[in-house]
Design a protein around this motif. Structure first.
Motif, short mmCIF file in Angstrom:
data_model
loop_
_atom_site.label_atom_id
_atom_site.label_comp_id
_atom_site.label_asym_id
_atom_site.label_seq_id
_atom_site.Cartn_x
_atom_site.Cartn_y
_atom_site.Cartn_z
N ILE A 129 0.64 -1.20 -0.17
CA ILE A 129 0.08 0.12 0.01
C ILE A 129 0.66 1.34 0.07
CG2 ILE A 129 -1.74 1.44 1.23
CD1 ILE A 129 -2.79 -1.78 2.09
N SER A 251 -17.03 -0.07 -0.16
CA SER A 251 -15.60 0.02 -0.52
C SER A 251 -15.89 0.46 -2.07
CB SER A 251 -14.68 -1.14 -0.59
OG SER A 251 -14.41 -1.36 0.78
N GLU A 255 -12.76 6.37 -4.01
CA GLU A 255 -12.41 6.93 -2.61
C GLU A 255 -10.81 7.66 -2.92
OE1 GLU A 255 -14.23 7.69 -0.19
OE2 GLU A 255 -15.87 6.49 -0.53
N HIS A 267 -7.04 2.54 -4.56
CA HIS A 267 -6.45 2.21 -3.50
C HIS A 267 -6.97 0.95 -2.96
CE1 HIS A 267 -10.26 3.07 -2.10
NE2 HIS A 267 -10.12 3.27 -0.91
N ASP A 294 -17.18 -3.96 7.13
CA ASP A 294 -15.80 -3.27 6.63
C ASP A 294 -14.83 -4.10 5.85
OD1 ASP A 294 -14.33 -1.10 5.86
OD2 ASP A 294 -13.85 -0.50 7.94
N THR A 298 -14.26 -4.71 1.62
CA THR A 298 -12.82 -4.95 1.10
C THR A 298 -12.67 -6.00 0.12
OG1 THR A 298 -12.07 -3.11 2.63
CG2 THR A 298 -10.59 -4.22 1.25
P1 ADP Z 1 -12.85 2.85 1.55
O1 ADP Z 1 -11.44 3.55 1.69
O2 ADP Z 1 -13.51 2.97 0.33
O3 ADP Z 1 -13.62 2.60 2.88
P2 ADP Z 1 -11.60 0.09 2.29
O4 ADP Z 1 -12.24 0.00 3.48
O5 ADP Z 1 -11.74 -1.08 1.24
O6 ADP Z 1 -12.08 1.41 1.44
O7 ADP Z 1 -10.25 0.61 2.63
C1 ADP Z 1 -9.20 0.65 1.78
C2 ADP Z 1 -7.90 0.79 2.57
O8 ADP Z 1 -7.32 -0.41 2.99
C3 ADP Z 1 -6.71 1.35 1.56
O9 ADP Z 1 -6.81 2.71 1.50
C4 ADP Z 1 -5.39 0.63 2.02
O10 ADP Z 1 -5.07 1.40 3.21
C5 ADP Z 1 -6.21 -0.75 2.65
N1 ADP Z 1 -6.18 -1.88 1.77
C6 ADP Z 1 -5.95 -1.72 0.54
N2 ADP Z 1 -6.12 -2.90 -0.30
C7 ADP Z 1 -6.42 -3.85 1.06
C8 ADP Z 1 -6.74 -5.17 1.11
N3 ADP Z 1 -6.69 -6.04 -0.10
N4 ADP Z 1 -6.62 -5.72 2.42
C9 ADP Z 1 -6.72 -4.93 3.35
N5 ADP Z 1 -6.47 -3.74 3.39
C10 ADP Z 1 -6.26 -3.21 1.99
#
Ligand code: ADP
Ligand code: MG
Length: 354
Positions: A129, A251, A255, A267, A294, A298
């Motif tokens: 990330i 998600s 965003e 992201h 949450d 994702t």
């Molecule tokens: P949003 O920001 O739309 O609420 P998420 O809850 O999916 O989205 O969180 C995205 C964030 O999680 C990213 O900015 C990064 O920090 C982290 N992330 C990205 N991909 C993954 C993944 N596959 N598993 C866990 N964390 C992730």
């Protein structure tokens, strides 16, 4: 636009109003007093709606939640000095250590949910990330990283199952694990906030964390109506009904992202490819527990249009709406029954039951 979970606000504000939130409540008539307050936390605007609570108590409850969220944000920040960043240094140095108590429940929940998702939700991929420039509250990096750098991190294969928890004692079998709770911290925070409201005998409320919602009770006996925005940025795509203790988390690829040579890079990283997950524009999940909602939003985003259904079954998720990058809306029948679609431009596919 929502700012990332990790961005920091030095000063937060409370704006209180007795007006109902049009977004959440629709047009039904107010029979009980409604108290709304806004403050900044987790890098987003938090909106608290409390129904049927005298104003003086409502102000105190809201101030308490604001202070809770401020502490949670400080505890789980991925790259600013925090218990998480200190733990990441110990992991990188192959040291065994006693977990900070503030971290242990979030860590354990993350390990469980990661395994249930077949590691599509993988908070151990903090290095990836960071490589993509998404661990940064300032301007995003404008260029994708080199393939060999991605490959190097993929080969290290960091996973939550590398972390061994023995009581308070933690060690990692993999020094390339770097924790990033960006995909679950807000859900865990909303869950704690809802529990706090229940302890304070608040029966009907919404905690809206930049569009991700925890709800309890109802609005004057009517279900809450939760707006889901269109991933294309044009208005709402659906209103979802919620009542009782439920959380609705989305998600979306809108965003955080950047454009490089005409291609948009967002992201949510697919831990199998080390690159932004392909095929999904947004995923909305309903679950009684905000932490699960949450993490699952994702994981199902990464699973994509062909695998979301089987991943939902593995994670015990009963309500899913996924919008793919062609604009098709995929829903299971139970979700469709709770959803009023807004407008008719999307093709809709109803899956088998979950
Ligand atoms: P949003 O920001 O739309 O609420 P998420 O809850 O999916 O989205 O969180 C995205 C964030 O999680 C990213 O900015 C990064 O920090 C982290 N992330 C990205 N991909 C993954 C993944 N596959 N598993 C866990 N964390 C992730
Ligand atoms: Mg998430």
């Amino acid at each position: 636009m929502r700012k990332p979970f990790k961005s920091v606000f030095k000063k937060s504000i409370i704006i209180s109003t007795l007006l109902a939130s049009a977004l959440l409540l629709g047009a039904c008539e107010n029979k009980q007093p409604v108290y709304n307050s806004n403050f900044l936390a987790f890098g987003t605007v938090m909106k608290i709606t409390l129904v049927g609570i005298p104003r003086e108590k409502a102000e105190k409850v809201s101030a308490l939640l604001e202070s809770d969220f401020e502490k949670m944000h400080e505890m789980w920040h991925a790259w600013q000095p925090s218990p998480v960043s200190r733990v990441n240094v110990l992991i990188a140095n192959n040291e065994a250590f006693a977990s900070p108590p503030s971290l242990l429940p979030l860590l354990t929940r993350s390990i469980q949910l990661s395994e249930k998702s077949d590691h599509l939700f993988n908070p151990a991929i903090g290095h990836l990330i960071d490589l993509w420039g998404f661990q940064n509250s300032k301007a995003l990096q404008r260029k994708p990283p080199a393939d060999d750098e991605i490959m190097r991190l993929l080969k290290a294969n960091p996973r939550m199952s590398d972390i061994i928890v023995d009581g308070f004692h933690i060690r990692s079998n993999n020094s390339q694990v770097r924790l990033d709770f960006g995909a679950i911290g807000k859900g865990y925070g909303v869950e704690l906030a809802i529990k706090r409201l229940q302890e304070l005998d608040v029966k009907n409320a919404i905690v809206n964390a930049g569009g991700d919602i925890g709800s309890i009770g109802s609005r004057d006996g009517h279900p809450w109506r939760i707006a889901v925005r269109s991933p294309s940025g044009q208005g709402l795509v659906a209103l979802i009904h919620a009542s009782g203790k439920e959380s609705i988390f989305t998600s979306g690829n809108y965003e955080r992202n950047f454009v490089w040579e005409g291609e948009t890079f967002h992201h949510i990283i697919d831990p199998r490819t080390g690159k932004p997950a392909k095929g999904t524009a947004s995923v909305t999940v309903i679950h009684p527990d905000a932490t699960t909602a949450d993490a699952a939003a994702t994981a199902l985003f990464v699973a994509g249009p062909t695998k979301w259904h089987e991943t939902a079954i593995k994670m015990g998720i009963k309500h899913v709406m996924m919008i793919d990058t062609d604009g098709t809306i995929h829903m299971n029948p139970a979700m469709a029954a709770r959803t009023d679609l807004q407008g008719s431009k999307h093709e809709v596919k109803i899956s088998k039951a979950l």
